[in-house]
Design an enzyme around this catalytic site. Structure first.
Site, mmCIF file in Angstrom:
data_model
loop_
_atom_site.group_PDB
_atom_site.id
_atom_site.type_symbol
_atom_site.label_atom_id
_atom_site.label_comp_id
_atom_site.label_asym_id
_atom_site.label_seq_id
_atom_site.Cartn_x
_atom_site.Cartn_y
_atom_site.Cartn_z
ATOM 1 N N CYS A 109 53.360 -10.946 -9.036
ATOM 2 C CA CYS A 109 51.247 -11.145 -8.609
ATOM 3 C C CYS A 109 51.247 -12.531 -8.362
ATOM 4 O O CYS A 109 49.937 -12.678 -7.927
ATOM 5 C CB CYS A 109 50.918 -10.926 -9.683
ATOM 6 S SG CYS A 109 50.558 -11.603 -11.106
ATOM 7 N N ARG B 270 43.543 -5.304 -13.327
ATOM 8 C CA ARG B 270 44.429 -5.085 -13.330
ATOM 9 C C ARG B 270 44.549 -3.599 -12.169
ATOM 10 O O ARG B 270 43.360 -2.959 -12.193
ATOM 11 C CB ARG B 270 45.591 -4.718 -13.653
ATOM 12 C CG ARG B 270 46.440 -6.201 -14.709
ATOM 13 C CD ARG B 270 46.501 -6.456 -13.763
ATOM 14 N NE ARG B 270 47.275 -8.050 -14.581
ATOM 15 C CZ ARG B 270 46.128 -8.850 -14.564
ATOM 16 N NH1 ARG B 270 45.407 -9.548 -14.183
ATOM 17 N NH2 ARG B 270 46.988 -10.364 -15.406
#
Length: 266
Positions: A81, A165
């Site tokens: 990420c 998320r």
């Protein structure tokens, strides 16, 4: 494993890509699924994964021949990420870590799993004005999969941590081609204190000493609704509530996976 009576995924095989310490593995194996392949390049995470599950993850995914990976029904991928996070430079696909999604696509094209389950930071949904997400979506559509996306927050699923998320769920078109419904939210009724073990000796052998983790000595002896920074990991990463939040996040991920996969009639 987590004690779940209804092993709804018995007979299914999964591949654990960017496996970390095994959040996806714990969830899916607790539902009866079998892990046939794992990949994780971080040596510390590899060690924990092997000790917990008896499988040593393979290393650099960019060097793996996708055709040699065992066939599987479910592909899990929490690809890096850092290239998309607001904590980094947000260079996206210009960052080598950001291009690892295309290794996911490479495996999907070769092995054709029934389900592809991907996870990333909240900012992935809007990075580069949505163009990054559009690339992922179009790639999956071109590969013959549906594409479902939604940002979920851990605090809405009984986990006392605000952690947002994006979860991307893709089904092969000839398996499921109808609209997918994400799990409904429910009220938070537990706090961090409810998850703490009274006997610390129970976890004395469950720590991995990392040379890149630093504790700043801050005492945490007060109840608080805000995040507490206790140190750093990898120069810039925050250590918030040490091992406690790691366990909570793992439990949250299990909860989300269970809700999502129970809706898949395959």
């Amino acid at each position: 494993m987590i004690n779940i009576q209804n092993k709804s995924l018995t007979g299914f095989k999964f591949r654990d890509l960017f496996a970390g310490i095994g959040g996806f593995h714990l969830a899916l194996s607790s539902l009866g699924a079998e892990c046939v392949y794992a990949n994780e390049w971080d040596s510390f995470a590899q060690k924990v994964y092997e000790e917990n599950f008896g499988i040593k993850p393979e290393g650099d995914i960019t060097q793996v021949n996708e055709n040699l990976i065992p066939n599987h029904d479910i592909l899990c991928a929490g690809f890096p990420c850092q290239a998309f996070s607001i904590s980094g430079k947000q260079r996206g696909f210009e960052d080598s870590r950001g291009t690892l999604f295309f290794d996911v696509a490479r495996v999907v094209k070769a092995k054709r799993p029934k389900v592809v389950f991907m996870e990333n930071v909240k900012n992935f949904a809007t990075h580069d004005d949505g163009n990054t997400l559009a690339v992922v979506q179009n790639t999956m559509l071109e590969l013959g999969y549906t594409f479902n996306k939604k940002v979920l927050n851990a605090v809405n699923y009984e986990m006392p941590q605000k952690r947002e998320r994006i979860y991307m769920i893709c089904f092969r078109n000839n398996v499921v081609n109808k609209e997918f419904n994400y799990p409904k939210q429910f009220k938070l009724e537990k706090h961090v204190e409810d998850f703490l073990l009274k006997d610390e000796s129970l976890v004395k052998d469950l720590f991995v000493n990392r040379t890149d983790t630093f504790y700043n000595g801050q005492e945490d002896n007060k109840y608080s609704n805000t995040t507490i920074r206790l140190g750093i990991v990898n120069k810039v990463g925050k250590v918030n509530v040490s091992i406690v939040l790691k366990v909570l996040l793992l439990l949250y991920l299990l909860m989300v996976v269970v809700y999502l996969l129970k809706q898949v009639a395959i």
